[in-house]
Motif scaffolding. Structure first.
Motif, PDB file in Angstrom:
ATOM      1  N   VAL A   6     -23.485  -4.252  13.732  1.00  0.00           N
ATOM      2  CA  VAL A   6     -22.138  -4.578  14.248  1.00  0.00           C
ATOM      3  C   VAL A   6     -22.296  -4.366  15.959  1.00  0.00           C
ATOM      4  O   VAL A   6     -22.787  -3.204  16.305  1.00  0.00           O
ATOM      5  CB  VAL A   6     -21.056  -3.975  13.924  1.00  0.00           C
ATOM      6  N   ALA A   9     -26.548  -8.858  18.139  1.00  0.00           N
ATOM      7  CA  ALA A   9     -26.467 -10.300  17.797  1.00  0.00           C
ATOM      8  C   ALA A   9     -26.823 -10.158  16.426  1.00  0.00           C
ATOM      9  O   ALA A   9     -27.783  -9.626  15.689  1.00  0.00           O
ATOM     10  CB  ALA A   9     -27.587 -10.851  18.493  1.00  0.00           C
ATOM     11  N   LEU A  10     -26.032 -10.771  15.399  1.00  0.00           N
ATOM     12  CA  LEU A  10     -26.196 -10.570  13.961  1.00  0.00           C
ATOM     13  C   LEU A  10     -27.484 -11.495  13.565  1.00  0.00           C
ATOM     14  O   LEU A  10     -27.455 -12.656  14.182  1.00  0.00           O
ATOM     15  CB  LEU A  10     -25.081 -10.946  13.340  1.00  0.00           C
ATOM     16  N   LYS A  11     -28.351 -11.094  12.560  1.00  0.00           N
ATOM     17  CA  LYS A  11     -29.153 -11.741  12.108  1.00  0.00           C
ATOM     18  C   LYS A  11     -28.767 -12.425  10.859  1.00  0.00           C
ATOM     19  O   LYS A  11     -28.396 -11.650   9.773  1.00  0.00           O
ATOM     20  CB  LYS A  11     -30.365 -10.907  12.040  1.00  0.00           C
ATOM     21  N   VAL A  12     -29.073 -13.439  10.576  1.00  0.00           N
ATOM     22  CA  VAL A  12     -28.665 -14.406   9.391  1.00  0.00           C
ATOM     23  C   VAL A  12     -30.000 -14.992   8.742  1.00  0.00           C
ATOM     24  O   VAL A  12     -30.665 -15.884   9.568  1.00  0.00           O
ATOM     25  CB  VAL A  12     -27.798 -15.428   9.715  1.00  0.00           C
ATOM     26  N   ARG A  52     -29.688 -21.380  14.080  1.00  0.00           N
ATOM     27  CA  ARG A  52     -29.857 -20.005  14.731  1.00  0.00           C
ATOM     28  C   ARG A  52     -30.201 -19.155  13.792  1.00  0.00           C
ATOM     29  O   ARG A  52     -30.061 -17.740  13.813  1.00  0.00           O
ATOM     30  CB  ARG A  52     -28.789 -20.029  15.491  1.00  0.00           C
ATOM     31  N   ASP A 104     -28.288  -9.417   8.275  1.00  0.00           N
ATOM     32  CA  ASP A 104     -27.006  -8.874   8.097  1.00  0.00           C
ATOM     33  C   ASP A 104     -26.235  -9.939   7.185  1.00  0.00           C
ATOM     34  O   ASP A 104     -25.031  -9.448   6.868  1.00  0.00           O
ATOM     35  CB  ASP A 104     -26.278  -9.054   9.442  1.00  0.00           C
ATOM     36  N   ILE A 125     -22.434 -19.658  11.622  1.00  0.00           N
ATOM     37  CA  ILE A 125     -23.118 -18.396  11.757  1.00  0.00           C
ATOM     38  C   ILE A 125     -22.368 -17.633  13.088  1.00  0.00           C
ATOM     39  O   ILE A 125     -21.975 -16.547  13.092  1.00  0.00           O
ATOM     40  CB  ILE A 125     -24.533 -18.613  12.596  1.00  0.00           C
ATOM     41  N   ALA A 126     -21.840 -18.687  13.920  1.00  0.00           N
ATOM     42  CA  ALA A 126     -20.859 -18.248  14.964  1.00  0.00           C
ATOM     43  C   ALA A 126     -19.594 -17.672  14.298  1.00  0.00           C
ATOM     44  O   ALA A 126     -19.240 -16.824  15.058  1.00  0.00           O
ATOM     45  CB  ALA A 126     -20.529 -19.382  16.016  1.00  0.00           C
ATOM     46  N   SER A 129     -20.504 -14.227  12.950  1.00  0.00           N
ATOM     47  CA  SER A 129     -20.856 -13.183  14.007  1.00  0.00           C
ATOM     48  C   SER A 129     -19.320 -12.668  14.611  1.00  0.00           C
ATOM     49  O   SER A 129     -19.018 -11.699  14.891  1.00  0.00           O
ATOM     50  CB  SER A 129     -21.581 -13.720  14.977  1.00  0.00           C
ATOM     51  N   SER A 132     -17.748  -9.697  12.773  1.00  0.00           N
ATOM     52  CA  SER A 132     -18.748  -8.819  12.756  1.00  0.00           C
ATOM     53  C   SER A 132     -19.543  -8.839  11.627  1.00  0.00           C
ATOM     54  O   SER A 132     -20.070  -7.570  11.028  1.00  0.00           O
ATOM     55  CB  SER A 132     -17.846  -7.538  12.903  1.00  0.00           C
ATOM     56  N   GLY A 133     -19.919  -9.855  11.006  1.00  0.00           N
ATOM     57  CA  GLY A 133     -20.727  -9.874   9.583  1.00  0.00           C
ATOM     58  C   GLY A 133     -19.869  -9.165   8.452  1.00  0.00           C
ATOM     59  O   GLY A 133     -20.359  -8.942   7.469  1.00  0.00           O
TER      60      GLY A 133
END
Length: 212
Positions: A6, A9-12, A52, A104, A125-126, A129, A132-133
């Motif tokens: 958190v 940049a969150l990783k998906v 992304r 995440d 994804i946006a 994010s 906050s995941g």
């Protein structure tokens, strides 16, 4: 289990489900059907790679050698599932592979949805994010829920326990997660390829999906 990143940049990570037997198309494997000179599974994976996501796992079983060949040269990891397994087992196999990474969240994508483009995935994804995941992000169009769906990391233990031919539908309906609906401008997230008629319609489609 790795901590959620958190504030960063969150990783998906993406999981593409490509293990099915395409029973409605009888002897044909719909994922290998050519549209505009390219297999449907390659078209789907290319859209995922253009988004992304931080990495792509492709779950294979039925005709896995041909699926792998159709995706030659693409930076994806393959995950083997049992022959004839249901979607629940396929999801569990993909999540087990992804759980070992720093992802995440998991974007679970059906391999037979060639109308979905990178823009749809980036919108999910946006939204993820922005939550906050924490949210389970579900695309919608005209009030209907579709696919793919983006699951938060805290759902991984439940997803890894899926069995048989039941996907995440019951888990989604359980109320265990905060569901965030993400509106899409078109019906790509509602469309897959199940029948010969669906495949014919895809080949007639103008633009990126059919390359008409």
């Amino acid at each position: 289990m790795a901590a959620l990143t958190v504030g960063a940049a969150l990783k998906v990570g993406a999981i593409v489900l490509a293990a099915g037997r395409s029973t409605r198309l009888k002897d044909a494997n719909k994922l290998l059907a050519a549209v505009g000179g390219q297999a449907i599974i390659a078209r789907v994976v290319d859209a995922v790679l253009a988004s992304r996501v931080a990495g792509v796992h492709v779950v294979v079983a039925h005709e896995s050698t041909r699926i792998v060949a159709a995706l030659a040269g693409r930076p994806v990891a393959f995950v083997a599932a049992p022959e004839g397994c249901g979607i629940g087992i396929s999801i569990a196999a993909g999540i087990r592979a992804l759980e070992a990474t720093a992802a995440d969240g998991a974007l679970i994508i059906l391999g037979d949805m060639p109308f979905v483009e990178s823009g749809h995935l980036d919108r999910l994804i946006a939204a993820f994010s922005a939550s906050s995941g924490l949210a389970l992000c579900v695309p919608t169009h005209a009030g209907r829920r579709g696919n793919p769906r983006l699951w938060p990391r805290r759902s991984f233990p439940q997803l890894m326990r899926l069995e048989g031919d039941v996907g995440g539908r019951d888990l989604l309906a359980s109320g265990a997660f905060n569901v965030l609906e993400v509106a899409m401008d078109d019906d790509a997230v509602l469309r897959d390829i199940d029948t010969a008629a669906d495949l014919a319609a895809l080949r007639r489609a103008p633009g990126p999906a059919g390359r008409g």
